[in-house]
Design an enzyme around this catalytic site. Structure first.
Site, short mmCIF file in Angstrom:
data_model
loop_
_atom_site.label_atom_id
_atom_site.label_comp_id
_atom_site.label_asym_id
_atom_site.label_seq_id
_atom_site.Cartn_x
_atom_site.Cartn_y
_atom_site.Cartn_z
N ASP A 36 6.10 -3.69 -3.41
CA ASP A 36 4.67 -3.61 -3.69
C ASP A 36 3.93 -3.04 -2.48
OD1 ASP A 36 2.17 -3.99 -4.82
OD2 ASP A 36 2.48 -6.09 -5.31
N ASP A 37 3.14 -1.98 -2.70
CA ASP A 37 2.34 -1.38 -1.63
C ASP A 37 3.19 -0.89 -0.45
OD1 ASP A 37 0.21 -2.05 -3.21
OD2 ASP A 37 -0.74 -3.43 -1.79
N CYS A 58 -1.29 -1.24 -9.21
CA CYS A 58 -0.24 -2.15 -9.69
C CYS A 58 0.09 -2.07 -11.18
CB CYS A 58 -0.63 -3.58 -9.34
SG CYS A 58 -0.93 -3.84 -7.59
N ARG A 88 3.52 -0.30 -13.10
CA ARG A 88 4.54 -1.17 -13.69
C ARG A 88 4.68 -0.92 -15.19
NH1 ARG A 88 5.21 -5.26 -9.59
NH2 ARG A 88 3.97 -4.43 -7.88
N LYS A 132 6.62 -10.41 -9.38
CA LYS A 132 5.29 -10.08 -9.88
C LYS A 132 5.39 -9.40 -11.25
CE LYS A 132 1.41 -7.04 -8.61
NZ LYS A 132 0.80 -6.29 -7.49
N HIS A 188 2.12 -8.85 -13.75
CA HIS A 188 0.85 -8.11 -13.77
C HIS A 188 0.71 -7.17 -14.97
CE1 HIS A 188 -2.54 -6.90 -10.75
NE2 HIS A 188 -2.98 -7.45 -11.87
N SER A 215 -0.66 -10.30 -8.90
CA SER A 215 -0.53 -10.15 -7.44
C SER A 215 -0.72 -11.50 -6.75
CB SER A 215 -1.55 -9.15 -6.91
OG SER A 215 -1.33 -7.86 -7.42
N HIS A 257 2.72 -6.32 -0.25
CA HIS A 257 1.32 -6.61 -0.59
C HIS A 257 0.82 -7.76 0.28
CE1 HIS A 257 -2.19 -7.42 -3.12
NE2 HIS A 257 -1.86 -6.43 -3.93
N ASP A 278 5.81 0.60 -6.11
CA ASP A 278 4.84 0.79 -7.20
C ASP A 278 3.73 1.76 -6.83
OD1 ASP A 278 3.47 -0.90 -5.42
OD2 ASP A 278 2.50 -2.03 -7.02
N ASN A 279 3.43 1.89 -5.53
CA ASN A 279 2.41 2.83 -5.05
C ASN A 279 2.44 2.80 -3.54
OD1 ASN A 279 0.50 0.30 -6.42
ND2 ASN A 279 0.43 0.56 -4.20
N LYS A 281 -3.08 4.22 -1.29
CA LYS A 281 -3.16 3.50 -2.56
C LYS A 281 -4.47 3.78 -3.27
CE LYS A 281 -3.08 -1.26 -4.37
NZ LYS A 281 -2.81 -2.68 -4.06
#
Length: 534
Positions: A39-40, A79, A83, A132, A134, A157, A247, A296-297, A327
């Site tokens: 994540d991130d 996010c 996904r 996660k 989301h 998150s 994240h 994811d990004n 992001k």
């Protein structure tokens, strides 16, 4: 089940490659699949990508034993849309998920969208999601209703609820209130102070608030248990492990060592977790499991020193005008993410691929490798990139679309387009940066066009009057128009973004912040209490 059409502008792998080389890729048994989604995470957060990074020995070893993809992209720069695209192989304009869901969301990934887990379970796989989610948690949007036999994790998150150990965030958030008087204090912007963060096992809340300091260990343990259970049953398995790292809030396991900082210590913890999962996969026999690591990004730049490393993808044109180019944006730093694929005996070791690939490709590729069929009556933005994984080809997408993920314009709209080495922007804008600036939204007609082969920093767009610009513009315009026409002609879904406080996961409405008595215990150590079924 018939084979649905791929988008005509997306099909790139040459027919001769598929006809001449496809037969050897048929394996004697269905492989296991592990998808690890960070994540991130920044492209430069892997030492294999960026020499300045020293905290990822396990991931670097994974790259050495597998293939590293250096031109790999998320399908969105935030996010939920990213996904949703991973699990459907379709962009947000098709699957309906264009922005993030809330803790009180009634909806989620639309029910008429078929997930990768649903396809693989139908093909005989044991399916598990850890981490996660989301993509909606209320009612039938929960992972157990979307093809996953087992779920353990946080439904959104881990900054979307208070905890007793808030960790590191910018600005810092307070811990959960212990008493009703504390709950009445003025909430800080971007901090959740009224409802504690829940941890779920299937539909049961097993801890609220979550103990963030033990989360990495528990995710690793649950991944190992899932792998062992599936192996004991003799079933192939699909494990979707969606990490909390990187994240915010960051909760490093020990006080950061000098020079590493909080981010570096947390990155090291993520690396160790990935190494542990790889070891569990290898214990089943090397070559039986495909492991695919990606993100994811890009990094959340407004978090300053708690954000990841972009590597060379700094979006210099935007940064000169204010705002972040990471992001939420369509600059390379927002969607170019690290990607490693490890499958001994199938995926070449120590190889670096320049193929233009996307998180969208995971769905059709795994479906093909499992010997299953794609869902009918819809079009896919992803490709079966098996020939690229196997090293037979280095041809991926010719055209890749980048939707707005919150920085500028309407969410979900296609604002940038990649055609070979060229990247065209029809809208630009910067997300909130560390310095507090936000780049203004600007429309570009004709589009800004960068040649990424010469200008990976996206610093200087081509001169509109130049021969190069005039030569490439017609092809870009055609690709953009064809993409929008293709989406308009497809069976598209619409997500329900309505909210109701009753949808917030809460194990005890009588307690402040939904706190559960004794919720700090490890659910694997003591007997569990079914506090709430969603």
């Amino acid at each position: 089940m018939g084979t649905p059409p791929l988008s005509p502008w997306a099909v790139l792998v040459p027919t001769l490659v598929l006809v001449g080389l496809w037969a050897p890729c048929v394996v004697s048994r269905q492989p296991n699949f592990i998808i690890i989604l960070a994540d991130d995470v920044g492209w430069g957060d892997l030492g294999a990508n960026w020499a300045e990074t020293k905290e990822t020995p396990h991931l670097d070893q994974l790259a050495a034993e597998g293939t590293r993809f250096v031109d790999f992209h998320s399908a969105a720069s935030t996010c939920s849309p990213s996904r949703a695209s991973l699990l459907t192989g379709r962009l947000g304009l098709r699957n309906g998920v264009t922005h993030n869901f809330a803790i009180s969301s009634l909806g989620g990934l639309p029910r008429n969208e078929t997930t990768l887990a649903e396809v693989l379970r139908e093909a005989g796989y044991s399916t598990g999601a850890i981490g996660k989610w989301h993509l909606g948690h209320h009612g039938h949007h929960h992972p157990n209703s979307r093809g996953f036999d087992y779920y353990f994790g946080i439904p959104y998150s881990h900054d979307m609820g208070c905890t007793d150990t808030p960790g590191y965030n910018l600005p810092p958030c307070p811990p959960c209130p212990q008493h009703s008087t504390a709950a009445s204090r003025v909430a800080r912007k971007d901090c959740y102070t009224e409802v504690a963060l829940p941890l779920l096992e299937n539909v049961t809340i097993v801890q609220q608030p979550v103990e963030l300091g033990s989360l990495a260990r528990r995710y690793a343990e649950e991944a190992e248990r899932f792998i062992q259970r599936a192996s004991a049953k003799g079933q192939p398995f699909f494990l979707y492990l969606a990490l909390a790292h990187m994240h915010v809030p960051l909760v490093p396991p020990l006080p950061p060592a000098p020079g590493r900082g909080v981010y570096g210590a947390s990155l090291g913890e993520m690396d160790a977790l990935v190494g542990r999962v790889k070891e569990a996969a290898d214990s089943l026999g090397r070559g039986s499991t495909l492991l695919w690591f990606t993100g994811d990004n890009g990094p959340w730049a407004q978090k300053c020193e708690l954000a990841g490393r972009l590597g060379p993808f700094v979006g210099a044109w935007q940064r000169q005008r204010g705002g972040s180019s990471a992001k939420q944006t369509t600059w390379e730093g927002g969607h170019r993410v690290p990607a490693l694929v490890y499958w001994p005996g199938h995926v070449p070791a120590s190889r670096t691929s320049q193929a233009l690939l996307s998180i969208l490709d995971i769905f059709p590729t795994l479906v093909a490798l499992a010997g299953a069929a794609l869902p009918p009556n819809r079009r896919f933005d992803g490709l079966d990139v098996s020939p690229v994984l196997f090293g037979w080809s280095d041809v991926g997408h010719k055209v890749l679309l980048h939707p707005n993920s919150g920085a500028a314009g309407k969410v979900g709209e296609i604002e940038a387009l990649r055609l070979a080495q060229y990247k065209a922007f029809y809208t630009t804008g910067g997300a909130l940066a560390c310095d507090g600036s936000t780049g203004p939204a600007q429309q570009h007609h004709p589009p800004l066009i960068f040649n990424l082969d010469r200008d990976i920093q996206e610093q200087e767009p081509l001169d509109v009057a130049s021969r190069e610009y005039q030569a490439v513009l017609p092809a870009i315009s055609r690709a953009y128009a064809q993409a929008l026409q293709d989406i308009a002609a497809d069976n598209v879904s619409v997500a329900d973004y309505s909210q109701d406080p009753a949808a917030i996961p809460c194990c005890n409405v009588q307690h402040v912040g939904c706190r559960c008595h004794g919720a700090t215990r490890d659910p694997h150590v003591e007997s569990r209490t079914p506090w709430l079924c969603l």
